[in-house]
Every structure is written in structure tokens, then in C-alpha cells.
Scaffold this active site. Structure first.
Site, PDB file in Angstrom:
ATOM      1  N   CYS A 115       0.839  -1.198   0.000  1.00 30.86           N
ATOM      2  CA  CYS A 115       0.000   0.000   0.000  1.00 30.86           C
ATOM      3  C   CYS A 115       0.880   1.257   0.000  1.00 30.86           C
ATOM      4  O   CYS A 115       1.499   1.576  -1.007  1.00 30.86           O
ATOM      5  CB  CYS A 115      -0.978  -0.041   1.168  1.00 30.86           C
ATOM      6  N   HIS A 219      -3.480  -5.082   0.697  1.00 27.80           N
ATOM      7  CA  HIS A 219      -2.929  -5.482   1.999  1.00 27.80           C
ATOM      8  C   HIS A 219      -2.904  -7.005   2.135  1.00 27.80           C
ATOM      9  O   HIS A 219      -3.839  -7.604   2.680  1.00 27.80           O
ATOM     10  CB  HIS A 219      -3.767  -4.862   3.127  1.00 27.80           C
ATOM     11  N   GLU A 221      -1.228  -8.758   4.197  1.00 27.49           N
ATOM     12  CA  GLU A 221      -1.180  -9.169   5.604  1.00 27.49           C
ATOM     13  C   GLU A 221      -2.569  -9.324   6.210  1.00 27.49           C
ATOM     14  O   GLU A 221      -2.731  -9.989   7.244  1.00 27.49           O
ATOM     15  CB  GLU A 221      -0.356  -8.163   6.427  1.00 27.49           C
TER      16      GLU A 221
END
Length: 248
Positions: A115, A219, A221
Site C-alpha cells: 500500500c 494489503h 497481511e
């Protein structure tokens, strides 16, 4: 065998915990968990003025580097005036991460930008940022709800044969999004290899001249099924052991 060491740059934020309300260096636990689950050793990196001039001091300790999401980048770093919606910039963090990113790219250390991290990589190579996507793209669908990834899913089309495609294992890849800015003019040496299906916004970029230099606008994660952080850890392990770049 020792785990590959993955540095991850920390945000600089005001935070509250227990009875305290202080400035803090922060990283979401999901990043660290993803690194550890992939067999890596996570090393959180706070801004350090000495490393602005001597980034090798910390890069010598690392096998891979992640530039995490977070605050908007100071527009002065890419020669622009701030938009009214560009808020919460942290020049201390920007300067530190730009120094690390530039040197990591020079040294061909495996690098993943997430990001803001993708945008930071672009600025490090002379690129620019679209400061408010609702102005340039006409909608808020890249950041639908502040502070959550709920209802944040959208598809990204990946260039066949690209690093992003090889990691994802598919041409159309579902992602979790939370951003109001994006890549503008592309930095030197990068190629766009992913585009949002809904509006063609650049969502992945990479330097094919490096073993693993990849930025993603989403994202990974936040997605337990994502392979992107694991791929960075695997590449870091291969680099540490003197192996050739992984191709899958």
C-alpha cells in the site's frame, strides 16, 4: 538453519495502551504473524537519523525488507503541493524509508512494498503519487470504510508471467484494499503489472531487473490466504543462501 531476517518499517503514531498515551513506533501484528508463519524472523525498524546516511548498517542485518502501509507520504518528497485530503504525513518516517528503499533496491535485497510501501518505492525512484483517488477516479471504492478491511475486497488483473502473477498463482486476484492515494508517474525501472478491474488503477509494480522488488497497493497481511509475504520470505531465504532467484 537460521531463519531469514525480514525487516519491517514501523509507523510513527500517537498510541494508547494500559494507562499510557504516548508517541510510539507501531506495526500491525498481522504483518509480523505473516512473516513468522512463513518461517521468517521479523525485525521491526523504527526511524533512525544515523541510518539516513548509513542505511547499510541495518541492511547488513537483513535478508529481506517490507515497507508497510500507513500515513500519506509528504508531497514535498515528490515535488508536489499537498492536496487538501493529504493528511497525517510523517516526514521522519518518509525520509527513513526512502533511504532504506533506495539502498535495498541498489543492493538487490528482496523488497515488498504494501500500500503506502508501494507508493514509497515509486517515490524512491523518482515517481509521483495521485493524492486523492476520488478526484482522479471518481469514487471511494478503494477505501470504502475507514479503519477496517470489511467490505474492502476487489479484483486486480495481473500481467501474465509477472512476479505478481507468479506469486498470486492467478491472473485475476482478489485483494483487500484501504487507500485513497495511488501511483502517478512511474518511477525509473518499474513496470506496472497489476490493475484494478474496476477502474484500471495501477495495483502492482515491479522491477524486472531485481530478484524480488515488488509493490502491491492492497494489503496481503490482512488476507490469511495471500502468498505475497510468504513469497518475500522465501526469496529472502534463497538470497541468504546464495541461491538463484525463485521463479514460482
Amino acid at each position: 538453519m537460521a531463519r531469514p531476517v525480514i525487516g519491517i518499517c514501523a509507523a510513527v503514531e500517537r498510541a494508547r495502551w494500559s494507562v499510557w498515551d504516548q508517541d510510539a513506533f507501531l506495526i500491525a501484528r498481522s504483518y509480523v504473524t505473516a512473516i513468522q508463519d512463513a518461517g521468517g524472523l521479523a525485525l521491526i525498524l523504527p526511524p533512525d537519523d544515523v541510518l539516513l546516511e548509513e542505511p547499510d548498517e541495518v541492511l547488513d542485518l537483513l535478508d529481506g525488507l517490507i515497507l508497510a502501509g500507513g500515513a500519506d507520504i509528504d508531497p514535498s518528497t515528490y515535488g508536489a503541493e499537498p492536496h487538501a485530503e493529504t493528511k497525517g504525513t510523517v516526514p521522519e518516517r518518509d525520509a527513513f524509508e526512502l533511504a532504506l528503499a533506495r539502498r535495498a533496491l541498489d543492493r538487490d535485497i528482496p523488497l515488498l512494498g504494501v500500500c503506502r510501501g508501494m507508493q514509497l518505492m515509486n517515490v524512491a525512484r523518482g515517481g509521483t503519487i495521485e493524492q486523492h483517488l476520488p478526484d482522479s477516479h471518481g469514487h471511494h471504492d478503494h477505501r470504502r470504510v475507514l479503519g477496517t478491511f470489511d467490505d474492502a475486497d476487489h479484483d486486480v488483473r495481473l500481467a501474465e508471467g509477472s512476479l505478481a502473477h507468479r506469486v498470486a498463482g492467478e491472473v485475476v486476484h482478489g485483494t483487500k484494499s484501504h487507500h485513497h492515494q495511488g501511483v502517478g508517474a512511474l518511477g525509473e525501472g518499474f513496470e506496472v503489472t497489476g490493475w484494478a478491474v474496476m477502474d484500471e488503477l495501477p495495483e502492482a509494480m515491479e522491477d524486472p531487473g531485481r530478484r524480488f522488488a515488488l509493490g502491491v497497493q492492497w494489503h496481503p497481511e490482512a488476507d490469511e490466504t495471500s502468498r505475497f509475504i510468504a513469497a518475500l520470505v522465501e526469496e529472502a531465504a534463497a538470497a541468504r543462501n546464495g541461491g538463484a532467484p525463485r521463479r514460482s
